[in-house]
Design an enzyme around this catalytic site. Structure first.
Site, mmCIF file in Angstrom:
data_model
loop_
_atom_site.group_PDB
_atom_site.id
_atom_site.type_symbol
_atom_site.label_atom_id
_atom_site.label_comp_id
_atom_site.label_asym_id
_atom_site.label_seq_id
_atom_site.Cartn_x
_atom_site.Cartn_y
_atom_site.Cartn_z
ATOM 1 N N HIS A 109 51.348 -32.925 -42.188
ATOM 2 C CA HIS A 109 52.589 -33.289 -41.514
ATOM 3 C C HIS A 109 53.000 -34.736 -41.797
ATOM 4 O O HIS A 109 53.828 -35.300 -41.095
ATOM 5 C CB HIS A 109 52.468 -33.033 -40.010
ATOM 6 C CG HIS A 109 52.215 -31.590 -39.703
ATOM 7 N ND1 HIS A 109 53.219 -30.682 -39.491
ATOM 8 C CD2 HIS A 109 51.063 -30.878 -39.615
ATOM 9 C CE1 HIS A 109 52.708 -29.482 -39.270
ATOM 10 N NE2 HIS A 109 51.388 -29.583 -39.340
ATOM 11 N N ASP B 59 50.868 -25.227 -30.314
ATOM 12 C CA ASP B 59 49.436 -24.994 -30.127
ATOM 13 C C ASP B 59 49.094 -24.783 -28.661
ATOM 14 O O ASP B 59 48.223 -23.977 -28.338
ATOM 15 C CB ASP B 59 48.636 -26.169 -30.703
ATOM 16 C CG ASP B 59 48.853 -26.303 -32.199
ATOM 17 O OD1 ASP B 59 48.648 -25.301 -32.910
ATOM 18 O OD2 ASP B 59 49.250 -27.388 -32.649
ATOM 19 N N ASP C 235 59.104 -29.192 -38.789
ATOM 20 C CA ASP C 235 58.687 -29.802 -37.521
ATOM 21 C C ASP C 235 59.896 -30.349 -36.770
ATOM 22 O O ASP C 235 60.042 -30.110 -35.569
ATOM 23 C CB ASP C 235 57.698 -30.953 -37.755
ATOM 24 C CG ASP C 235 56.361 -30.509 -38.321
ATOM 25 O OD1 ASP C 235 56.031 -29.315 -38.218
ATOM 26 O OD2 ASP C 235 55.658 -31.378 -38.873
ATOM 27 N N THR D 210 49.212 -29.974 -32.257
ATOM 28 C CA THR D 210 48.188 -30.792 -32.903
ATOM 29 C C THR D 210 48.525 -30.773 -34.386
ATOM 30 O O THR D 210 48.494 -29.720 -35.013
ATOM 31 C CB THR D 210 46.762 -30.234 -32.674
ATOM 32 O OG1 THR D 210 46.731 -28.867 -33.051
ATOM 33 C CG2 THR D 210 46.358 -30.381 -31.224
#
Length: 163
Positions: A69, A51, A97, A63
């Protein structure tokens, strides 16, 4: 418990959820500007399209929405309908992630995750506390960290599945 919307309405609602310029991204951008950091947004050339990219500190900031997440906080609730579908989808986000953070670290980037619960909701941090944590981490040279309602702490990244 059945979904309160029919399939077409639910699909329309889900498509309307934005992936950039969200309220939490706008709040964080304002705080970064107030502290005086120059940054780029959503650099598609970097893993995970962070981001915020702060070149001067060789760091990136994500973020993360607590639901999408799977953050262990009051904003994450396992859905009551289509539970297996949602847990699979969210699990894939978490694995992605971990993969992206690992790739960024291998490229020499420092990674900070700012969770949605730190930016909005009944337990959010105030602007001063957030700015102090951001500045503290960006200037510290630490490798990875996260900011949530508890403040700033280490980010533990599980190695991505290789299967």
């Amino acid at each position: 418990m059945a979904d309160v919307h029919n399939k077409a309405t639910r699909s329309k609602n889900m498509r309307a959820i934005g992936t950039r310029d969200t309220a939490i991204e706008k709040r964080l951008a304002g705080l970064l500007m107030e502290v005086g950091f120059e940054f780029r947004v959503q650099d598609a050339a970097l893993p995970g399209r962070p981001d915020f990219v702060i070149d001067s500190g060789q760091c990136v900031i994500f973020t993360h929405g607590c639901f999408w997440h799977r953050h262990n906080c009051y904003l994450f609730k396992v859905p009551a309908t289509r539970t297996d579908f949602w847990l699979d989808k969210i699990g894939k986000n978490v694995a992605r992630d971990a993969r992206d953070i690992t790739l960024l670290q291998e490229q020499g980037w420092r990674v900070l995750v700012v969770w949605e619960c730190a930016l909005r909701g009944r337990m959010k941090l105030d602007d001063r506390a957030l700015m102090e944590r951001l500045e503290e981490w960006i200037c510290s040279g630490g490798k990875t960290a996260q900011i949530d309602t508890q403040g700033i702490r280490p980010l533990r990244v599980s190695p991505p599945d290789t299967a």
